[in-house]
Scaffold this motif. Structure first.
Motif, short mmCIF file in Angstrom:
data_model
loop_
_atom_site.label_atom_id
_atom_site.label_comp_id
_atom_site.label_asym_id
_atom_site.label_seq_id
_atom_site.Cartn_x
_atom_site.Cartn_y
_atom_site.Cartn_z
N ARG A 83 3.10 0.71 -5.02
CA ARG A 83 3.18 0.62 -3.46
C ARG A 83 4.80 0.35 -3.16
O ARG A 83 5.30 1.31 -2.18
CB ARG A 83 2.64 -0.73 -3.12
CG ARG A 83 2.73 -0.85 -1.54
CD ARG A 83 2.16 -2.16 -1.02
NE ARG A 83 0.59 -2.19 -1.32
CZ ARG A 83 0.33 -3.04 -2.51
NH1 ARG A 83 1.06 -4.01 -3.22
NH2 ARG A 83 -1.03 -3.24 -3.00
N GLU A 152 -1.89 6.16 1.50
CA GLU A 152 -0.32 6.49 1.43
C GLU A 152 -0.38 8.20 1.62
O GLU A 152 0.83 8.59 2.19
CB GLU A 152 0.36 6.23 0.20
CG GLU A 152 0.63 4.79 -0.08
CD GLU A 152 1.71 4.69 -1.17
OE1 GLU A 152 2.27 3.50 -1.43
OE2 GLU A 152 1.81 5.54 -1.95
N ARG A 221 5.53 2.67 2.58
CA ARG A 221 5.18 2.26 3.91
C ARG A 221 6.03 0.98 4.77
O ARG A 221 5.42 0.42 5.52
CB ARG A 221 3.58 1.76 4.08
CG ARG A 221 2.78 3.05 3.64
CD ARG A 221 1.26 2.51 3.26
NE ARG A 221 1.20 1.69 2.19
CZ ARG A 221 0.27 0.85 1.84
NH1 ARG A 221 -0.66 0.99 2.76
NH2 ARG A 221 0.51 0.15 0.92
#
Length: 224
Positions: A83, A152, A221
């Motif tokens: 991530r 994503e 993100r």
């Protein structure tokens, strides 16, 4: 000074809980290594650790968790690595960096750690219940990774690409675990074993790079 004093008691309580958790898990590990997972009861673990049976279940909801209790942190760290990867880095590259970075007993050169790894290998290999639970855990990792990749890449609900990518990546991890376990049974130990596993991992990830090297490239993100 006051802020430090206010934060001290929770820290002490947390350390106490961690010590109790480690004591129970270490006691269980020793008993399982000596007698086998199926031949040891939770009540026996509790008696040997000098705690109540309910205390054991407070820390470890199932008997299998006494063996696999560290894997929750493993999943969190794995997903965080993917991530929080850098812009321009693919999900595969981040996954590879995490898996080949070396973790746990396999990374340690201490003789005691090497023997613990060998004992843990025997304990898992000889227990159908532990092998089944391990497969459930790996399946959970795969689903969590697939969900992250789907988010994503803004994949549609029916898109199978995130699931395929997650299964391919986790397939490498599972293959390395299986190979390492077999080599431990054969008598291989650190550091030669760690080098061998890393070389196999490099080979496997090079193969995946052909198909996944450009998939989910650096789509952070945000820091939250």
């Amino acid at each position: 000074m006051r802020e430090t004093h206010d934060e001290s008691p929770p820290g002490l309580r947390e350390r106490k809980k961690q010590q109790t958790r480690r004591l129970i898990a270490e006691t269980a590990r020793q008993l399982f290594a000596e007698r086998g997972f199926e031949r040891v009861t939770v009540a026996e673990v509790a008696r040997a650790a000098d705690v109540s049976q309910q205390t054991v279940f407070n820390y470890f909801p199932t008997k299998e968790d006494l063996v696999f209790w560290r894997l929750g942190a493993f999943e969190d760290d794995l997903l965080a690595t993917v991530r929080d990867r850098s812009p321009g880095e693919s999900a595969l590259a981040a996954f590879r960096r995490f898996v080949l970075g070396g973790r746990g007993l396999l990374r340690s050169a201490q003789p005691e750690a090497r023997e613990q790894l060998a004992a843990l290998t025997r304990t898992i290999d000889e227990s159908p219940a532990l092998l089944a639970r391990e497969q459930q855990i790996f399946a959970g990792y795969t689903d969590a990774l697939a969900t992250l990749l789907a988010e994503e890449t803004s994949a549609d609900a029916g898109d199978i690409e995130p699931w395929i990518a997650a299964n391919a990546m986790m397939g490498v991890h599972r293959a390395l675990v299986r190979h390492a376990r077999g080599r431990v049974r054969d008598g291989a130990r650190h550091p030669a074993l760690a080098k061998e596993i890393r070389a196999g991992g490099e080979q496997a990830f090079a193969l995946l790079e052909l198909g996944l090297g450009s998939y989910a490239v650096g789509a952070p993100r945000g820091s939250g």
